[in-house]
Design a protein around this motif. Structure first.
Motif: not given
Length: 237
Positions: A130-131, A171-172, A202-206
């Motif tokens: 995460s952020l 992934i952050c 979906e945006t993150v997964i891509t």
């Protein structure tokens, strides 16, 4: 060619479930590990999906699941850590030890799975973070602390295992439109969540697929995410 195996924790949760479905669509064989029995019922019915119940904070509970995966599927190629919770409250009211869940879970998960990847000199180790890894935020200080610990551990793993053909990816994203975010509205909703544009899962997964292709450690989805890291880096409190 026989499909590869991916092991995913919290496979019925928002990001874990979406990634599970995506990997199934791509032809991977999935070992789905979930602490919630009911959550396993939410997963797709597939001959290439092995559902397992277990708590990743307890290494003794993870080992039998990994053995079952090796027996029924094969050696794992991709390990995905998606477990975590995000309770919100005032700092003096926070009682849940998130470091045990998030950091402790990562450590036990890595102990059981990482050595196999390193010995075979191939594979992926992915962690959904995460952020909050760099941005301290009111009402989620325990969540922040757990992310700080996890990020430090993953970065050391990355540095210590360079050149061993095992990719580490973290992934952050900023706030993502998941039930985890929605539940904060029922307790305390930090104002800073309204500053960042929430992303779709979906945006993150891509972004993950692109990062794996380039062997990147950090993925920072969202236009303001990397800027916020730079701002925090050079303008301390």
């Amino acid at each position: 060619m026989e499909s590869k195996v991916v092991l995913i924790t919290a496979a019925s949760a928002a990001m874990g479930q979406l990634y599970t479905r995506k990997m199934l669509e791509q032809g991977w064989r999935i070992a789905a590990l979930e602490v919630n029995h009911a959550g396993l019922d939410a997963l797709p019915n597939s001959s290439t999906l092995l559902s397992m119940n277990g708590d990743i904070t307890e290494e003794e509970a993870v080992i039998p699941s990994v053995r079952k995966m090796h027996t029924e599927l094969d050696s794992v190629h991709c390990v995905v850590n998606a477990a975590g919770i995000m309770p919100t409250s005032r700092i003096l009211d926070q009682e849940i030890d998130l470091t045990e869940i998030k950091y402790g879970g990562l450590v036990s998960f890595a102990h059981v799975n990482l050595q196999d990847l390193l010995e075979r000199k191939r594979g992926e180790f992915i962690s959904f973070e995460s952020l909050a890894r760099h941005l301290s935020t009111s009402y989620i200080s325990a969540y922040n602390a757990s992310k700080f610990a996890v990020i430090a551990d993953i970065e050391v793993l990355y540095q210590k295992n360079k050149g061993k053909d095992v990719n580490f990816t973290c992934i952050c994203p900023p706030p993502v439109q998941t039930p985890l975010l929605k539940q904060t509205r029922k307790t305390v909703y930090p104002k800073i969540f309204g500053v960042f544009r929430t992303l779709s899962p979906e945006t993150v997964i891509t972004k993950i697929g692109r990062a794996l292709t380039n062997s990147k450690l950090w993925i920072s989805p969202g236009s303001a995410t990397k800027f916020s890291w730079l701002f925090r880096r050079f303008y301390q409190a």
